[in-house]
Write a protein that holds these residues in place. Structure first.
Motif, PDB file in Angstrom:
ATOM      1  N   LEU A  13       1.362  -0.903   0.027  1.00 26.15           N
ATOM      2  CA  LEU A  13       0.002  -0.118  -0.019  1.00 26.15           C
ATOM      3  C   LEU A  13       1.801   0.876   0.194  1.00 26.15           C
ATOM      4  N   GLY A  14       2.228   1.081   0.667  1.00 25.42           N
ATOM      5  CA  GLY A  14       3.027   2.464   1.118  1.00 25.42           C
ATOM      6  C   GLY A  14       3.565   2.680  -0.880  1.00 25.42           C
ATOM      7  N   ILE A  58       3.807  -0.305  18.295  1.00 24.69           N
ATOM      8  CA  ILE A  58       3.227  -1.694  17.230  1.00 24.69           C
ATOM      9  C   ILE A  58       4.725  -1.276  16.039  1.00 24.69           C
ATOM     10  N   ARG A  59       4.921  -2.957  16.159  1.00 25.09           N
ATOM     11  CA  ARG A  59       5.873  -3.320  15.472  1.00 25.09           C
ATOM     12  C   ARG A  59       4.968  -4.359  14.136  1.00 25.09           C
ATOM     13  N   LYS A  60       5.936  -4.573  13.198  1.00 32.72           N
ATOM     14  CA  LYS A  60       5.293  -5.086  11.753  1.00 32.72           C
ATOM     15  C   LYS A  60       4.750  -6.658  12.101  1.00 32.72           C
ATOM     16  N   GLY A  61       3.261  -7.186  11.878  1.00 30.14           N
ATOM     17  CA  GLY A  61       2.255  -8.026  12.247  1.00 30.14           C
ATOM     18  C   GLY A  61       1.637  -7.483  13.467  1.00 30.14           C
ATOM     19  N   SER A  82      -0.205   0.414   7.924  1.00 32.29           N
ATOM     20  CA  SER A  82       0.484  -0.230   6.450  1.00 32.29           C
ATOM     21  C   SER A  82       1.721   0.037   6.090  1.00 32.29           C
ATOM     22  N   LEU A  83       1.931   1.297   6.510  1.00 34.58           N
ATOM     23  CA  LEU A  83       4.018   1.682   6.041  1.00 34.58           C
ATOM     24  C   LEU A  83       4.585   1.100   7.193  1.00 34.58           C
ATOM     25  N   GLU A 165      10.381  -2.684   5.281  1.00 32.80           N
ATOM     26  CA  GLU A 165      10.094  -3.310   4.211  1.00 32.80           C
ATOM     27  C   GLU A 165       9.098  -3.877   4.301  1.00 32.80           C
ATOM     28  N   ILE A 166       7.998  -3.937   3.314  1.00 32.88           N
ATOM     29  CA  ILE A 166       6.789  -4.563   3.985  1.00 32.88           C
ATOM     30  C   ILE A 166       6.387  -4.706   1.937  1.00 32.88           C
ATOM     31  N   SER A 167       6.438  -6.348   2.424  1.00 27.26           N
ATOM     32  CA  SER A 167       6.277  -6.936   0.843  1.00 27.26           C
ATOM     33  C   SER A 167       4.506  -7.176   0.647  1.00 27.26           C
TER      34      SER A 167
END
Length: 279
Positions: A13-14, A58-61, A82-83, A165-167
């Motif tokens: 989304l980013g 807040i962290r990934k996941g 989402s970022l 880095e976001i997939s």
């Protein structure tokens, strides 16, 4: 921006938002709750939201429940989370304490964002959910103990210099089913799914940057997420959001919005067809 070897929808989304903002920075993206934001202003707000959540731990996941009416804070939270790889969990604003507590516990939510009109239910539900560490309240004249003011925290945040880095295959939202045959179940919706849905909707409606998308559906419903919001982004158009469906006000709102694209769910058309004819 996807490479030549990847498909157009294989973006987070980013990445997708950055691409659109670069093309239409000064164009109005969204009109909601009496506010109007250009693509660049919206992107700036999303970046600040990402920082705000990251600074709160807040962290990934991690999951954050959004128990809100349609408002700019909803969209900032969704895209901001989402970022940084956070996962938004939209919650039906009609839920009472136990229904809300079930979602918080089932999602193992670390955070909760709500509105003053929903704060009593949200707070009582959060008291029953040990995983909830962060409670954010938007638009309150005063904030009670245990809550953090969304507006103040957002305003004080500076955009992160380095985003994780976001997939495209990472989860953006955990959308719960209506629970008609049992307890609601969380459906994992990836970044790629949102981007593809928006691009598909813009393609099939032949939407352009001149189009104005109107919706009166709540943000906890997939329709406004996939089609209205992502469709408007994909087209580079303008999104006009009102808070709820009203059969008596609907066509007047559509005219006032100067809407060229309106989508709906099944129950709306039979209700509107029963209205007396009017100019």
């Amino acid at each position: 921006m996807p490479s030549e070897t990847t498909k157009a929808w294989e973006q987070s989304l980013g990445q997708f938002l950055e691409t659109v903002v670069a093309i239409h920075p000064r164009k109005i993206f969204i009109e909601i709750g009496g506010l109007s934001r250009t693509y660049q202003e919206f992107h700036d707000g999303v970046l600040k939201s990402a920082t705000m959540f990251a600074e709160m731990g807040i962290r990934k996941g991690d999951r954050v429940c959004l128990f809100l009416p349609n408002c700019i804070e909803y969209v900032y939270s969704w895209f901001g989370l989402s970022l940084i790889g956070g996962i938004s969990v939209p919650v039906n604003t009609g839920y009472k304490r136990d229904e809300m507590a079930y979602i918080l516990n089932n999602a193992e939510a670390k955070g909760l964002v709500t509105d003053p009109l929903l704060a009593d239910v949200a707070g009582a539900a959060a008291d029953l959910a040990p995983s909830v560490e962060i409670r954010l309240l938007r638009g309150a004249e005063s904030v009670t103990e245990g809550w953090t003011d969304f507006g103040d925290a957002h305003a004080d945040s500076q955009p992160l210099e380095n985003l994780p880095e976001i997939s495209p295959h990472d989860v953006s939202m955990l959308v719960y089913t209506s629970g008609t045959t049992g307890n609601p179940k969380g459906v994992q919706v990836t970044h790629l799914m949102y981007v593809a849905a928006g691009q598909g909707f813009a393609h099939w409606t032949e939407a352009t940057p001149d189009d104005r998308f109107f919706t009166c559906l709540p943000y906890y419903h997939a329709n406004i997420q996939y089609y209205s919001t992502m469709g408007a982004l994909a087209a580079g158009g303008t999104l006009v959001v009102v808070n709820r469906f009203s059969a008596s006000r609907f066509w007047g709102q559509v005219r006032e919005a100067k809407a060229t694209v309106v989508n709906f769910i099944g129950m709306m058309m039979p209700v509107l067809s029963k209205n007396e004819p009017s100019p």
